[in-house]
Each structure stands twice: as C-alpha cells, then as structure tokens.
Design a protein around this motif. Structure first.
Motif, PDB file in Angstrom:
ATOM      1  N   ARG A  95       6.833  10.127   4.705  1.00 30.16           N
ATOM      2  CA  ARG A  95       6.533   9.617   3.361  1.00 30.16           C
ATOM      3  C   ARG A  95       7.347   8.376   3.016  1.00 30.16           C
ATOM      4  O   ARG A  95       6.967   7.611   2.123  1.00 30.16           O
ATOM      5  N   SER A  96       8.444   8.169   3.717  1.00 30.45           N
ATOM      6  CA  SER A  96       9.263   6.978   3.456  1.00 30.45           C
ATOM      7  C   SER A  96       8.567   5.700   3.904  1.00 30.45           C
ATOM      8  O   SER A  96       8.884   4.605   3.421  1.00 30.45           O
ATOM      9  N   LEU A  97       7.594   5.824   4.840  1.00 32.55           N
ATOM     10  CA  LEU A  97       6.947   4.636   5.394  1.00 32.55           C
ATOM     11  C   LEU A  97       6.233   3.818   4.328  1.00 32.55           C
ATOM     12  O   LEU A  97       6.285   2.587   4.328  1.00 32.55           O
ATOM     13  N   LYS A  98       5.552   4.507   3.399  1.00 32.73           N
ATOM     14  CA  LYS A  98       4.811   3.746   2.384  1.00 32.73           C
ATOM     15  C   LYS A  98       5.758   2.978   1.464  1.00 32.73           C
ATOM     16  O   LYS A  98       5.415   1.906   0.960  1.00 32.73           O
ATOM     17  N   TYR A  99       6.960   3.494   1.269  1.00 28.46           N
ATOM     18  CA  TYR A  99       7.944   2.779   0.461  1.00 28.46           C
ATOM     19  C   TYR A  99       8.540   1.600   1.229  1.00 28.46           C
ATOM     20  O   TYR A  99       8.869   0.572   0.637  1.00 28.46           O
ATOM     21  N   LEU A 100       8.661   1.750   2.551  1.00 29.30           N
ATOM     22  CA  LEU A 100       9.106   0.622   3.376  1.00 29.30           C
ATOM     23  C   LEU A 100       8.064  -0.487   3.364  1.00 29.30           C
ATOM     24  O   LEU A 100       8.414  -1.678   3.306  1.00 29.30           O
ATOM     25  N   PHE A 101       6.780  -0.115   3.414  1.00 25.33           N
ATOM     26  CA  PHE A 101       5.719  -1.111   3.306  1.00 25.33           C
ATOM     27  C   PHE A 101       5.747  -1.785   1.934  1.00 25.33           C
ATOM     28  O   PHE A 101       5.487  -2.989   1.814  1.00 25.33           O
ATOM     29  N   LEU A 102       6.058  -1.013   0.896  1.00 28.37           N
ATOM     30  CA  LEU A 102       6.157  -1.582  -0.449  1.00 28.37           C
ATOM     31  C   LEU A 102       7.281  -2.611  -0.510  1.00 28.37           C
ATOM     32  O   LEU A 102       7.109  -3.702  -1.082  1.00 28.37           O
ATOM     33  N   ILE A 103       8.421  -2.295   0.084  1.00 25.41           N
ATOM     34  CA  ILE A 103       9.547  -3.235   0.121  1.00 25.41           C
ATOM     35  C   ILE A 103       9.159  -4.490   0.894  1.00 25.41           C
ATOM     36  O   ILE A 103       9.516  -5.610   0.513  1.00 25.41           O
ATOM     37  N   ALA A 104       8.398  -4.321   1.986  1.00 26.38           N
ATOM     38  CA  ALA A 104       7.939  -5.469   2.767  1.00 26.38           C
ATOM     39  C   ALA A 104       7.023  -6.364   1.941  1.00 26.38           C
ATOM     40  O   ALA A 104       7.038  -7.594   2.086  1.00 26.38           O
ATOM     41  N   VAL A 105       6.226  -5.757   1.070  1.00 23.24           N
ATOM     42  CA  VAL A 105       5.332  -6.533   0.199  1.00 23.24           C
ATOM     43  C   VAL A 105       6.140  -7.257  -0.876  1.00 23.24           C
ATOM     44  O   VAL A 105       5.828  -8.404  -1.240  1.00 23.24           O
ATOM     45  N   ILE A 106       7.199  -6.609  -1.388  1.00 19.24           N
ATOM     46  CA  ILE A 106       8.033  -7.223  -2.422  1.00 19.24           C
ATOM     47  C   ILE A 106       8.719  -8.475  -1.895  1.00 19.24           C
ATOM     48  O   ILE A 106       8.779  -9.513  -2.561  1.00 19.24           O
ATOM     49  N   TYR A 107       9.213  -8.390  -0.666  1.00 17.39           N
ATOM     50  CA  TYR A 107       9.855  -9.550  -0.058  1.00 17.39           C
ATOM     51  C   TYR A 107       8.796 -10.564   0.393  1.00 17.39           C
ATOM     52  O   TYR A 107       7.746 -10.183   0.905  1.00 17.39           O
ATOM     53  N   PRO A 108       9.058 -11.853   0.246  1.00 20.74           N
ATOM     54  CA  PRO A 108       8.084 -12.879   0.685  1.00 20.74           C
ATOM     55  C   PRO A 108       8.133 -13.072   2.201  1.00 20.74           C
ATOM     56  O   PRO A 108       8.553 -14.112   2.703  1.00 20.74           O
ATOM     57  N   LEU A 109       7.704 -12.052   2.944  1.00 20.67           N
ATOM     58  CA  LEU A 109       7.742 -12.120   4.399  1.00 20.67           C
ATOM     59  C   LEU A 109       6.484 -12.792   4.947  1.00 20.67           C
ATOM     60  O   LEU A 109       5.455 -12.844   4.282  1.00 20.67           O
TER      61      LEU A 109
END
Length: 289
Positions: A95-109
C-alpha cells in the motif's frame, strides 16, 4: 438496484470518461497535460471525496473500471477470490507504493512517455488484477492515495491548515501529508470521522448475515459486520448493494437515530458526480483556452 437506471448512468459515466482518456493518450502528451488538469482533479478528487466520498474512483476512473472488469471476469472464470490477505504485512507494505507514486508526481521529475504509461497501466491492471483483486487501485494508484488522505478528514484539515499557515513548507508539507496518510491508512484501516455525506448502510432488521455483500465487494470489505461502511477502501461502487438479495443495503444518507433506519439520497452519488464533472470540465477548459 441491479440493472437499474442508476447503474446504467454510472456505466455511461465510466465508459465516457475512459473514451476521453484514450483520446488524450493517443493525440496529446497526457503527462505534460496533467499540470493543466490540476483544477479538474482538485474538484473531482479532493472536493468530491471530502463532501461525498470516492465518487471519482467509482463513477469516472478508467483504471477503476478496467480493474472491476478484470475482477468480475476472474470471479466468473475461477470462482472464489485469491490474493494478498487484507491488512497483512505484505498488503501494508504494498500500500505504500501508491504514496510513493504520489510523491513522485508532487516532485517535478522527468516523466516517461505515453507508451510507457499505457503499458504500465495495463500491466498493473490486468496482470496485477489476476494476481490480486483491484491490485492497481490498492497499490499503484496515486489518485487513490489522495482520496484516502482526504477521507481522513481530521488529518487532512490539520495538514492543509499547517501548509496554509506555514507556506514555507511547500512541497515538503505535501510529502509529509502523503507519508502521514499512509501511516494512518494502515493503522486505522477506516475513515470513521470523515465528513462524507454518502455511505453504504446496512439495515440490521433485514440482513440475514449471508455474507454475499462481502463476497461481492471488489476490496473484500467485511460489510456484513458493520451498520455503516467507513472502510478506507470503500469507493461507493455499489456492488454490495446490487448483490444483496434481501434489500438490506442502501447507498445514500441514513438517519441513524434510534428506531429509525431510513436511507435517503440514493441519487446523490451519480448526481454529485455529474455536477462535479461539469465544474471540473469548465475549470479545465478555462485553463487550456
């Protein structure tokens, strides 16, 4: 409720939104366009979840629609469900994966192109869905992560207030909110004190405890054991309501006072979705043009 106009309306919304997303994938740079669509998702996901529940997930999300189709097809072919047990250690970790993806979206990667995104989505939805029910929604979907944070109303309000009061937090504040949302999701497993108007309600006088509702739930929520479903995974899809043979379940607004169990507002879910969709579409068009 099975085969009713409300079901057909929900289906039209889901398939219509899927067609729109396919068009965007084929003819535009969908990831570059995500910035322009921010007001769109704010209205649909944040405001919608805060006031009504996971209407985007249940009534519009193309990935959710495909995940449900895989779930139903798998149940029809293989019968009983299998997969990762809810709230087990592997489930909590994934379940942590979707939050890691959210953090990736927040950052301008630097994000990959459309073909990679389409392949990733289909693999997660179809292959993941065969391995475990609603695999993509539970473990990969960053929009579901946002929805769960919003469903944790007290935490969400405090977090937003902190970001407004201390604007220097910026992106760091949003990341802290994502991490906190994940910790609260696996700890509480439900959104007991959310402000959402819509829930699935169980009439204990009619319920026989057969468990058909729990078996029909794509997320395996134990509906037969509660009077009002506040599980963090419930997205108001209505599968449990349609499966109930005793008319013991309703989705709407319930009068929970002693001696009363009247449920109102069964039209609210599709109606609220349509209104939020119209507002969001207006915000998107205004942003683009």
């Amino acid at each position: 409720m099975k085969g009713s106009f409300l079901d057909k309306l929900r289906s039209i919304m889901q398939w219509g939104f899927l067609v729109a997303m396919v068009y965007l994938f084929l003819f535009t740079d969908i990831l570059a366009g995500m910035h322009a669509a921010v007001p769109f998702f704010i209205w649909l996901v944040v405001v919608g979840n805060f006031l009504m529940g996971k209407l985007f997930c249940s009534h519009l999300c193309p990935a959710g629609l495909l995940s449900e189709l895989v779930f139903k097809l798998k149940r029809k072919i293989f019968g009983n469900r299998w997969g990762i047990r809810r709230w087990s250690l592997p489930d909590n970790i994934l379940r942590s994966l979707k939050y890691l993806f959210l953090i990736a979206v927040i950052y301008p990667l630097q994000m990959p192109g459309n073909c990679f995104v389409i392949g990733f989505l289909l693999a997660a939805i179809i292959i993941g869905g065969i391995f475990d029910d609603m695999f993509f929604c539970k473990y990969f979907c960053f929009i579901n992560a946002v929805s769960n944070v919003v469903r944790l109303t007290v935490f969400f309000i405090i977090s937003i207030a902190a970001i407004v009061i201390f604007p220097s937090l910026g992106t760091t504040g949003l990341i802290i909110m994502a991490v906190g949302g994940y910790m609260l999701e696996i700890y509480f497993k439900k959104a007991e004190y959310n402000l959402s108007l819509l829930h699935v309600h169980r009439d204990v006088r009619k319920c026989t405890g057969c468990g058909d509702c729990s078996k029909a739930c794509p997320f395996a929520v134990d509906i037969k054991s509660v009077k009002r479903v506040v599980d963090i995974d419930c997205n108001l899809c209505g599968e449990c309501v349609r499966e109930c043979r005793h008319d013991a379940l309703k989705m709407g607004i319930c009068n929970t006072r002693e001696g009363q169990n009247r449920i109102r507002g069964i039209w609210f879910a599709p109606l609220a979705t349509a209104i939020l969709l119209a507002i969001s579409f207006y915000a998107l068009v205004k942003e683009l043009f």
